[in-house]
Design a protein around this motif. Structure first.
Motif, mmCIF file in Angstrom:
data_model
loop_
_atom_site.group_PDB
_atom_site.id
_atom_site.type_symbol
_atom_site.label_atom_id
_atom_site.label_comp_id
_atom_site.label_asym_id
_atom_site.label_seq_id
_atom_site.Cartn_x
_atom_site.Cartn_y
_atom_site.Cartn_z
ATOM 1 N N VAL A 12 -4.228 -0.146 -7.726
ATOM 2 C CA VAL A 12 -4.240 1.213 -8.235
ATOM 3 C C VAL A 12 -4.728 1.196 -9.684
ATOM 4 O O VAL A 12 -4.370 0.299 -10.463
ATOM 5 C CB VAL A 12 -2.836 1.851 -8.136
ATOM 6 C CG1 VAL A 12 -1.798 1.057 -8.891
ATOM 7 C CG2 VAL A 12 -2.858 3.296 -8.600
ATOM 8 N N SER B 213 8.753 3.438 -3.518
ATOM 9 C CA SER B 213 8.305 3.135 -2.165
ATOM 10 C C SER B 213 9.540 2.960 -1.293
ATOM 11 O O SER B 213 10.518 2.324 -1.709
ATOM 12 C CB SER B 213 7.457 1.855 -2.127
ATOM 13 O OG SER B 213 7.000 1.602 -0.816
ATOM 14 N N THR C 37 4.009 5.093 -4.487
ATOM 15 C CA THR C 37 3.814 6.284 -5.310
ATOM 16 C C THR C 37 4.082 5.959 -6.769
ATOM 17 O O THR C 37 5.120 5.395 -7.120
ATOM 18 C CB THR C 37 4.762 7.405 -4.870
ATOM 19 O OG1 THR C 37 4.521 7.703 -3.494
ATOM 20 C CG2 THR C 37 4.549 8.653 -5.700
ATOM 21 N N LEU D 299 -1.378 6.897 -5.616
ATOM 22 C CA LEU D 299 -0.903 6.017 -4.549
ATOM 23 C C LEU D 299 -1.676 4.706 -4.614
ATOM 24 O O LEU D 299 -2.900 4.705 -4.839
ATOM 25 C CB LEU D 299 -1.110 6.646 -3.172
ATOM 26 C CG LEU D 299 -0.301 7.889 -2.826
ATOM 27 C CD1 LEU D 299 -0.738 8.422 -1.463
ATOM 28 C CD2 LEU D 299 1.183 7.572 -2.806
ATOM 29 N N SER D 300 -0.985 3.596 -4.403
ATOM 30 C CA SER D 300 -1.679 2.311 -4.343
ATOM 31 C C SER D 300 -2.497 2.250 -3.063
ATOM 32 O O SER D 300 -2.095 2.763 -2.014
ATOM 33 C CB SER D 300 -0.682 1.152 -4.404
ATOM 34 O OG SER D 300 0.196 1.178 -3.293
ATOM 35 N N SER E 31 4.125 8.030 -10.475
ATOM 36 C CA SER E 31 4.062 9.390 -11.016
ATOM 37 C C SER E 31 4.634 9.442 -12.424
ATOM 38 O O SER E 31 5.484 8.630 -12.802
ATOM 39 C CB SER E 31 4.846 10.352 -10.110
ATOM 40 O OG SER E 31 6.207 9.983 -10.061
ATOM 41 N N GLU F 190 0.825 -1.198 0.000
ATOM 42 C CA GLU F 190 0.000 0.000 0.000
ATOM 43 C C GLU F 190 0.864 1.253 0.000
ATOM 44 O O GLU F 190 2.036 1.229 0.361
ATOM 45 C CB GLU F 190 -0.915 -0.005 1.231
ATOM 46 C CG GLU F 190 -1.857 -1.188 1.291
ATOM 47 C CD GLU F 190 -2.708 -1.191 2.541
ATOM 48 O OE1 GLU F 190 -2.871 -0.105 3.130
ATOM 49 O OE2 GLU F 190 -3.188 -2.259 2.943
ATOM 50 N N LEU F 191 0.282 2.368 -0.420
ATOM 51 C CA LEU F 191 0.920 3.691 -0.401
ATOM 52 C C LEU F 191 2.194 3.745 -1.243
ATOM 53 O O LEU F 191 3.116 4.498 -0.947
ATOM 54 C CB LEU F 191 1.217 4.122 1.039
ATOM 55 C CG LEU F 191 0.005 4.184 1.988
ATOM 56 C CD1 LEU F 191 0.443 4.587 3.380
ATOM 57 C CD2 LEU F 191 -1.052 5.136 1.455
#
Length: 801
Positions: A55, A70, A37, A48-49, A39, A34-35
């Motif tokens: 995502v 990450s 990034t 963010l996942s 971009s 999770e979380l």
């Protein structure tokens, strides 16, 4: 109806596929991340996942460069077409060579370790699952950076930078676990924590009193337990795991299960573990003094000394333990987050093994010496608020209640009287912490804290022949201990390369005790303390480049006298008794340290920290008098009177070094090494080695990682301690140490070779196996009362959903 359900499922799967939803996973064990990034600049997108690493990458369509980042993983750059390949999963490869990681303990808030001027080690849940520690003490020890002493199998007392026990602080989910009866002798409270329910562990080395107050002299060990996960859709998010484990050295049988259910605003998490440990078997190759040649059993109402049929089995050392955890989370919006946690742990009775090794007139001194069930319960409510403007950007309120119960049960050989002392502590705490970003360069961390401990101690003496019990002498007076504090830390990011941090804390501590004089003729009936302590720290971090980190830090720490210091009555060793001393002051530590870390070409990482600590007004056990007498009768024996006193100064210095190398084809090499020396002032002005300054120790690992497999061969090692290098109080303990050529106790050096393996059978099922100490060495870690396990085969099966 069944056709409608199938059609709905197919439409959902088609919609997700059309929307290009992928899952970001860990390459080693397929764990969702999770979380993470994601971009790109063309088009400009930042995502963010979310739950289970999912995502929607549709917005990236046509992008040639999508950066996936990450902390703790290698940054990867791919195109949209590569990311959208069939399979719907993208795997990130862990990277351990970054100088940047997220830490919480330093200032109670998430921040980058790049901005912290002290050494912090993190131990992830993934690493814990791989190493398979039996207890939280073993979890710390397998890091290779914390030395663990054990007096019995149901124990584990961490030693950090020459300090141990009540000079180290333990926190659980931000709440201090130390109580007013944490003693200077070895502690086993850390085993109340369940390794299966710990999500992350951080060890801060050196004084942490500015943030955490009393006891944080040598370091702070912070444990963060599982949090309920919330769903980012209308569908509930359900996850969990189940583990079964067997270990051969003590016939361990362990079972664990946890489950988390999350909705958009509500989440719950439940965890339960049960451990059953048999008697511990030592290795085949080592000092014969460690063998357990005989033990005591009561047969037909008579104590009998039994010859041990297998002298490598340490009888009695087995015990069992249960851990429970329940958490509830409510997040009504992005600004508020409410978390309630309940944790409970209890053990069976377990033997204080080192006390059973003592002899008197060529016979075992004790027929039994047990700790009663070690019980710990915590209720913890944390309220977090995120604001825009005003006095803070983030606020966290913690309200906690803890209950501790422990007891000591002992009976001498051929004595019908069984003595039991029982201690109960109710610990209440409240804290409020803030952080405030003043501008793009300056930040404040500040807060208030209040702690109150209520201590009740009782004792009974039971005649096991007549079954008649009478009140006995309690270990502690009826007492309460309180602490009130305010702190402020200022952080300045002077440039992209330089960060400065300084802080201060004022602490007022209050103690009230009422002594029981029925059993001992103390010349006082009460003790009162009401004193203050001011501590501070200042540090600088300098990054010449992204691959370089230089740091320096000055800090002070303190420990206020607690109920154990002021009011304890106990037998410290055969022929000595410790009595109360109400005239105590706080002890202070002054610490300086410097650190350097460097990454070479994303292949090699080196870090080195050097430190020096001076402890003033040290609270130590020294000879004392009671009513003018230097000896009194205690448990039927004339005993030297001792008491805790502000009677010493101590120094400790050392280095901590780390090395990590990424080798080709999935191989890696890492090593951690700790060297420390400490001295303590004696009554006559001479010095003695500091008892809790462990000899140099370390760990070196060679690992291999593939997509579904991880293998690791590692060695752990510890230098010897000659008799002359032992602390004065340790030099006569022949029952605990090996015997040198001169017939004197000493602690031999030792090493173990170990192998661990992990294989991901499916996305849901994995197996871990290992052989610890496969050369079957017989060794006793420095200052320990129990011999470490011999060859130990470990097998565990984990299901995750």
């Amino acid at each position: 109806m069944k056709k409608i359900i199938i059609l709905w499922a197919l439409l959902g799967a088609y919609a997700e596929s059309y929307a290009q939803v992928i899952a970001i996973k860990d390459r080693e064990d397929s764990r969702p991340l999770e979380l993470v990034t994601l971009s790109s600049e063309d088009p400009t997108v930042l995502l963010l996942s979310g739950a289970k690493g999912k995502v929607d990458i549709t917005a990236f369509k046509g992008a040639d460069r999508i950066e996936i980042r990450s902390i703790g993983y290698q940054t990867q750059t791919v195109s949209y077409d590569e990311l959208a390949k069939p399979g719907f999963s993208f795997y990130l490869k862990p990277s351990s060579l970054s100088l940047d990681q997220v830490v919480v303990t330093a200032n109670r808030w998430n921040q980058s370790s790049r901005d912290v001027p002290v050494k912090i080690t993190t131990i992830s849940a993934k690493e814990v699952a791989f190493q398979n520690p039996q207890t939280a003490a073993d979890l710390l020890g397998q890091s290779g950076e914390v030395f663990i002493q054990k007096s019995q199998q149901g124990g584990g007392s961490p030693m950090i930078r020459g300090f141990s026990t009540n000079r180290l602080l333990i926190t659980v989910d931000g709440v201090r676990m130390n109580t007013a009866i944490f003693r200077s002798g070895n502690l086993q409270n850390v085993i109340s924590l369940d390794p299966f329910s710990i999500e992350n562990t951080e060890v801060v080395f050196g004084p942490g009193s500015v943030m955490y107050g009393s006891d944080a002299i040598g370091g702070v060990m912070s444990f963060y337990t599982l949090m309920p996960k919330l769903s980012d859709s209308a569908k509930p998010l359900v996850s969990g795991s189940a583990v079964g484990r067997y270990s051969s050295a003590n016939s361990e049988l362990t079972g664990h299960a946890d489950v988390s259910v999350g909705w958009k605003k509500w989440g719950i998490a439940t965890s339960i573990s049960h451990n059953d440990f048999g008697d511990l078997r030592m290795g085949a190759h080592g000092p014969d003094e460690y063998l357990r040649k005989e033990y005591v059993e009561r047969i037909d109402s008579e104590d009998r000394v039994i010859q041990n049929k297998d002298q490598r089995v340490q009888r009695p050392t087995g015990y069992s333990q249960i851990n429970l955890m329940q958490k509830i989370r409510f997040k009504p919006n992005d600004r508020w987050d409410f978390d309630y946690g309940f944790q409970y742990s209890t053990t069976s009775n377990y033997a204080r093994y080192d006390r059973l090794l003592r002899y008197r007139r060529n016979l075992p001194r004790s027929a039994e010496w047990n700790y009663g069930p070690q019980e710990w319960m915590m209720n913890n409510l944390t309220i977090t608020n995120t604001a825009s403007g005003g006095l803070y950007d983030q606020m966290s309120i913690r309200l906690a209640h803890q209950f501790f119960e422990e007891s000591r049960i002992d009976r001498d050989l051929n004595d019908s009287e069984r003595r039991t002392t029982l201690e109960k502590v109710n610990a209440f705490s409240a804290s409020i912490d803030f952080n405030k970003q003043l501008n793009d360069k300056q930040k404040l961390f500040y807060g208030l804290e209040a702690i109150y401990n209520d201590v009740i101690s009782t004792a009974t003496n039971l005649d096991i022949v007549t079954n008649v019990s009478v009140p006995g002498a309690p270990r502690y007076p009826k007492s309460n201990w309180a602490s009130y504090a305010a702190y402020l830390t200022y952080q300045l990011k002077a440039s992209d390369k330089v960060t400065f941090q300084a802080g201060a804390r004022y602490n007022q501590f209050v103690l009230n005790s009422k002594f029981e004089t029925t059993f001992y003729p103390f010349p006082f009936t009460t003790a009162k303390l009401n004193n203050g302590a001011l501590t501070g720290s200042a540090g600088l971090v300098y990054h010449p480049a992204s691959t370089w980190s230089l740091s320096a830090n000055l800090s002070t720490g303190f420990r206020s006298p607690n109920v154990d210091d002021v009011g304890k009555v106990f037998e410290s060793e055969p022929g000595s008794v410790v009595i109360p001393n109400p005239n105590l002051k706080a002890e202070y530590a002054y610490n300086a340290e410097v650190g350097v870390a460097k990454v070479f070409g994303n292949r090699v990482k080196v870090d080195l920290t050097a430190y020096y600590t001076y402890l003033d007004n040290a609270l130590v056990r020294r000879n004392f008098t009671l009513n003018g007498q230097d000896s009194i009768q205690y448990n039927g024996e004339l005993s030297q009177v001792q008491a805790i006193q502000n009677a010493a100064k101590a120094t400790v210095y050392g280095i901590q070094a780390g090395l990590e190398i990424k080798l080709p084809a999935g191989f890696g090499l890492s090593s951690h090494f700790t060297y420390q020396k400490g001295d303590e002032e004696l009554d006559d002005g001479t010095t003695s080695p500091l008892r809790h300054a462990a000899p140099w120790f370390g760990i070196t690992r060679l690992s291999y990682t593939a997509k579904k497999m991880r293998l690791e061969l590692y060695g752990m090692y510890n230098d010897k301690v000659a008799n002359s290098e032992l602390a004065q109080e340790e030099q006569g303990k022949d029952y605990m140490y090996a015997i040198d050529a001169d017939g004197k106790p000493y602690s031999p050096g030792w090493y173990t070779l170990n192998f661990k393996a992990h294989y991901q059978l499916t996305d849901l099922l994995s197996i871990n196996a290992g052989v610890e100490n496969f050369t079957d060495q017989r060794y006793r870690p420095y200052s320990s009362g129990i011999v470490a396990p011999g060859r130990n085969v470990i097998v565990s099966l984990r299901a995750r959903f």
